[in-house]
Write a protein that holds these residues in place. Sequence first.
Motif, PDB file in Angstrom:
ATOM      1  N   THR A 116       0.863  -1.193   0.000  1.00  9.83           N
ATOM      2  CA  THR A 116       0.000   0.000   0.000  1.00  9.83           C
ATOM      3  C   THR A 116       0.900   1.244   0.000  1.00  9.83           C
ATOM      4  OG1 THR A 116      -0.060  -0.245   2.402  1.00  9.83           O
ATOM      5  CG2 THR A 116      -1.978  -1.047   1.214  1.00  9.83           C
ATOM      6  N   LEU A 117       1.495   1.519  -1.149  1.00  8.32           N
ATOM      7  CA  LEU A 117       2.494   2.598  -1.250  1.00  8.32           C
ATOM      8  C   LEU A 117       1.977   3.955  -0.797  1.00  8.32           C
ATOM      9  CD1 LEU A 117       4.380   2.409  -4.658  1.00  8.32           C
ATOM     10  CD2 LEU A 117       5.351   2.522  -2.369  1.00  8.32           C
ATOM     11  N   GLY A 118       0.808   4.352  -1.263  1.00 11.62           N
ATOM     12  CA  GLY A 118       0.224   5.658  -0.926  1.00 11.62           C
ATOM     13  C   GLY A 118       1.218   6.770  -1.207  1.00 11.62           C
ATOM     14  N   GLY A 119       1.463   7.625  -0.198  1.00 11.32           N
ATOM     15  CA  GLY A 119       2.407   8.733  -0.350  1.00 11.32           C
ATOM     16  C   GLY A 119       3.849   8.303  -0.151  1.00 11.32           C
ATOM     17  N   GLY A 120       4.073   7.040   0.158  1.00 13.05           N
ATOM     18  CA  GLY A 120       5.435   6.505   0.194  1.00 13.05           C
ATOM     19  C   GLY A 120       6.209   6.734   1.484  1.00 13.05           C
ATOM     20  N   GLY A 121       5.534   7.227   2.534  1.00  7.56           N
ATOM     21  CA  GLY A 121       6.234   7.466   3.802  1.00  7.56           C
ATOM     22  C   GLY A 121       6.894   6.189   4.329  1.00  7.56           C
ATOM     23  N   HIS A 122       6.122   5.113   4.391  1.00  7.88           N
ATOM     24  CA  HIS A 122       6.681   3.846   4.877  1.00  7.88           C
ATOM     25  C   HIS A 122       7.716   3.298   3.908  1.00  7.88           C
ATOM     26  CE1 HIS A 122       2.823   3.387   7.347  1.00  7.88           C
ATOM     27  NE2 HIS A 122       3.816   3.473   8.196  1.00  7.88           N
ATOM     28  N   ASP A 148       0.564  -0.333  -5.410  1.00 12.12           N
ATOM     29  CA  ASP A 148      -0.654   0.403  -5.056  1.00 12.12           C
ATOM     30  C   ASP A 148      -1.615   0.308  -6.237  1.00 12.12           C
ATOM     31  OD1 ASP A 148      -1.114   2.825  -2.682  1.00 12.12           O
ATOM     32  OD2 ASP A 148      -2.562   2.691  -4.320  1.00 12.12           O
ATOM     33  N   LYS A 149      -2.900   0.415  -5.917  1.00  8.55           N
ATOM     34  CA  LYS A 149      -3.922   0.391  -6.965  1.00  8.55           C
ATOM     35  C   LYS A 149      -4.016   1.741  -7.656  1.00  8.55           C
ATOM     36  CE  LYS A 149      -7.706  -2.483  -5.348  1.00  8.55           C
ATOM     37  NZ  LYS A 149      -9.084  -2.393  -4.870  1.00  8.55           N
ATOM     38  N   SER A 189      -3.227  -4.608  -7.260  1.00  5.28           N
ATOM     39  CA  SER A 189      -3.804  -4.774  -5.932  1.00  5.28           C
ATOM     40  C   SER A 189      -2.863  -5.673  -5.123  1.00  5.28           C
ATOM     41  CB  SER A 189      -5.170  -5.452  -6.038  1.00  5.28           C
ATOM     42  OG  SER A 189      -5.553  -5.888  -4.748  1.00  5.28           O
ATOM     43  N   PHE A 190      -2.827  -5.457  -3.816  1.00  2.09           N
ATOM     44  CA  PHE A 190      -1.983  -6.353  -3.020  1.00  2.09           C
ATOM     45  C   PHE A 190      -2.525  -7.780  -3.032  1.00  2.09           C
ATOM     46  CE2 PHE A 190      -4.275  -3.885   0.462  1.00  2.09           C
ATOM     47  CZ  PHE A 190      -5.172  -4.876   0.811  1.00  2.09           C
ATOM     48  N   ASP A 197      -0.711  -1.143   4.873  1.00  7.97           N
ATOM     49  CA  ASP A 197      -1.202   0.001   5.654  1.00  7.97           C
ATOM     50  C   ASP A 197      -2.536   0.358   4.991  1.00  7.97           C
ATOM     51  OD1 ASP A 197      -1.397   2.299   7.199  1.00  7.97           O
ATOM     52  OD2 ASP A 197       0.001   3.451   5.963  1.00  7.97           O
ATOM     53  N   GLY A 257      -6.615   0.966   3.759  1.00 11.26           N
ATOM     54  CA  GLY A 257      -7.532   2.095   3.607  1.00 11.26           C
ATOM     55  C   GLY A 257      -7.091   3.108   2.573  1.00 11.26           C
ATOM     56  N   GLN A 296      -5.559  10.918  -1.063  1.00 16.30           N
ATOM     57  CA  GLN A 296      -6.840  10.544  -1.685  1.00 16.30           C
ATOM     58  C   GLN A 296      -8.006  11.255  -0.987  1.00 16.30           C
ATOM     59  OE1 GLN A 296      -6.192   6.335  -1.144  1.00 16.30           O
ATOM     60  NE2 GLN A 296      -5.822   5.980  -3.324  1.00 16.30           N
ATOM     61  N   MET A 317     -10.222   3.544  -5.729  1.00 14.34           N
ATOM     62  CA  MET A 317      -8.781   3.738  -5.530  1.00 14.34           C
ATOM     63  C   MET A 317      -8.070   3.659  -6.876  1.00 14.34           C
ATOM     64  SD  MET A 317      -8.207   1.602  -2.128  1.00 14.34           S
ATOM     65  CE  MET A 317      -9.008   2.100  -0.633  1.00 14.34           C
ATOM     66  N   GLU A 376     -10.586  -8.051  -0.633  1.00 18.47           N
ATOM     67  CA  GLU A 376      -9.186  -7.857  -1.031  1.00 18.47           C
ATOM     68  C   GLU A 376      -8.260  -8.145   0.148  1.00 18.47           C
ATOM     69  OE1 GLU A 376      -7.799  -5.446  -3.945  1.00 18.47           O
ATOM     70  OE2 GLU A 376      -9.171  -6.842  -4.890  1.00 18.47           O
TER      71      GLU A 376
HETATM   72  C1  SAM Z   1      -3.181   4.450   4.214  1.00 21.27           C
HETATM   73  S1  SAM Z   1      -2.596   4.604   2.577  1.00 21.27           S
HETATM   74  C2  SAM Z   1      -0.933   4.101   2.667  1.00 21.27           C
HETATM   75  C3  SAM Z   1      -0.029   5.206   3.108  1.00 21.27           C
HETATM   76  C4  SAM Z   1       1.428   4.830   3.027  1.00 21.27           C
HETATM   77  N1  SAM Z   1       1.783   3.765   3.944  1.00 21.27           N
HETATM   78  C5  SAM Z   1       2.331   6.025   3.273  1.00 21.27           C
HETATM   79  O1  SAM Z   1       3.280   5.901   4.042  1.00 21.27           O
HETATM   80  O2  SAM Z   1       2.086   7.068   2.650  1.00 21.27           O
HETATM   81  C6  SAM Z   1      -3.342   3.240   1.749  1.00 21.27           C
HETATM   82  C7  SAM Z   1      -2.969   3.103   0.288  1.00 21.27           C
HETATM   83  O3  SAM Z   1      -3.284   1.761  -0.071  1.00 21.27           O
HETATM   84  C8  SAM Z   1      -3.846   1.721  -1.344  1.00 21.27           C
HETATM   85  N2  SAM Z   1      -4.660   0.504  -1.385  1.00 21.27           N
HETATM   86  C9  SAM Z   1      -5.775   0.220  -0.676  1.00 21.27           C
HETATM   87  N3  SAM Z   1      -6.203  -1.018  -0.948  1.00 21.27           N
HETATM   88  C10 SAM Z   1      -5.318  -1.536  -1.836  1.00 21.27           C
HETATM   89  C11 SAM Z   1      -5.206  -2.792  -2.470  1.00 21.27           C
HETATM   90  N4  SAM Z   1      -6.102  -3.773  -2.282  1.00 21.27           N
HETATM   91  N5  SAM Z   1      -4.161  -2.992  -3.295  1.00 21.27           N
HETATM   92  C12 SAM Z   1      -3.247  -2.012  -3.511  1.00 21.27           C
HETATM   93  N6  SAM Z   1      -3.315  -0.798  -2.937  1.00 21.27           N
HETATM   94  C13 SAM Z   1      -4.334  -0.566  -2.107  1.00 21.27           C
HETATM   95  C14 SAM Z   1      -4.608   3.009  -1.492  1.00 21.27           C
HETATM   96  O4  SAM Z   1      -4.731   3.361  -2.847  1.00 21.27           O
HETATM   97  C15 SAM Z   1      -3.712   3.980  -0.690  1.00 21.27           C
HETATM   98  O5  SAM Z   1      -2.810   4.624  -1.540  1.00 21.27           O
END
Ligand code: SAM
Length: 283
Positions: A4-10, A28-29, A54-55, A76, A78, A83, A103, A191
């Motif tokens: 769940t890359l999102g903003g990439g902090g982790h 990430d999706k 998707s993961f 991580d 949600g 978003q 997403m 998922e």
């Molecule tokens: C809470 S954020 C993650 C933040 C990230 N850990 C960071 O450090 O910025 C969740 C991310 O997971 C992605 N996501 C949610 N469900 C997913 C899935 N089934 N497969 C891939 N990505 C998914 C969302 O698009 C979102 O970008």
Amino acid sequence: MDGTLGGGGHFEEIIRALGPEGTAIGIDKDPESISRMRKRVSSTPVTVIIERASFSEMDSVLRSHGIGSVDGVLLDLGVSSRQIDDPSRGFSYRHDASLDMRMDPAAGRPAHEMLSSWDEPALARVLSDFGEIRNPERMASAIARYARVRPLHSSSDMLAALELEYGTVRPKVLSKVFQALRIAVNSELDELQTGLVKALDSLKRNGRLVVVSYHSLEDRIVKNFIRDQERGCICPPEVPVCTCFKRAQVKRINRKAIRPSQEEIAGNRRARSARLRMAEKVV
Ligand SMILES: C[S@@+](CC[C@H](N)C(=O)[O-])C[C@H]1O[C@@H](n2cnc3c(N)ncnc32)[C@H](O)[C@@H]1O
């Protein structure tokens, strides 16, 4: 692997912690997250693989790169802050926007289309199962009644439908309604179930699975999954010899979910509902 890359902090922390021979895999999706992260990590010394998927498909991502297994999987769950804060995505009742909530905007159907395809009992089930709304039938009927005379296309349409029925609606209830729609639109719980199984399959022995969830529905799935995988033989006591051949797959690292400290919450309010669970593969 960060699923769940999102903003990439982790992900950036993972890259920092890896030695030069390490490989970081980010999934990430959301296409926006993918293109932003590809630019951000273009000059790191470690090998970085970033894929839009998707993961729940992490096994095919690994296979396509010739990787058999990984040392760690992070989920991580949600939506990301980006978003939620982007009005055009329709994730928040705080912005007026088309109710989309996907997403991956290229996959599946937006929330407003799904809303018009559900009959009242189906909508009530979504509100109840994914939002834990009390008296979901009343809410479903109010939404359906509104949609019969006016289009229910945007977040402000949804607010208007609810306010017509209840007067002022508390933010907590609105969050639950939007959460329910979002979970349904993105099939989040299915998922997650599949993703957990794939994560366990993808881990090496002694590899670790770390999952951060933000509401009780997700956390329950994670907790039960780890508990079930930690259990060995499940034959009934009267069976003299084990016939199920089930063996424990993981051991829990933390007994109770780890919660953020007051200090962390003060710096990041969105962390307040986070629960982190961690398990190590033992086979
Ligand atoms: C809470 S954020 C993650 C933040 C990230 N850990 C960071 O450090 O910025 C969740 C991310 O997971 C992605 N996501 C949610 N469900 C997913 C899935 N089934 N497969 C891939 N990505 C998914 C969302 O698009 C979102 O970008």
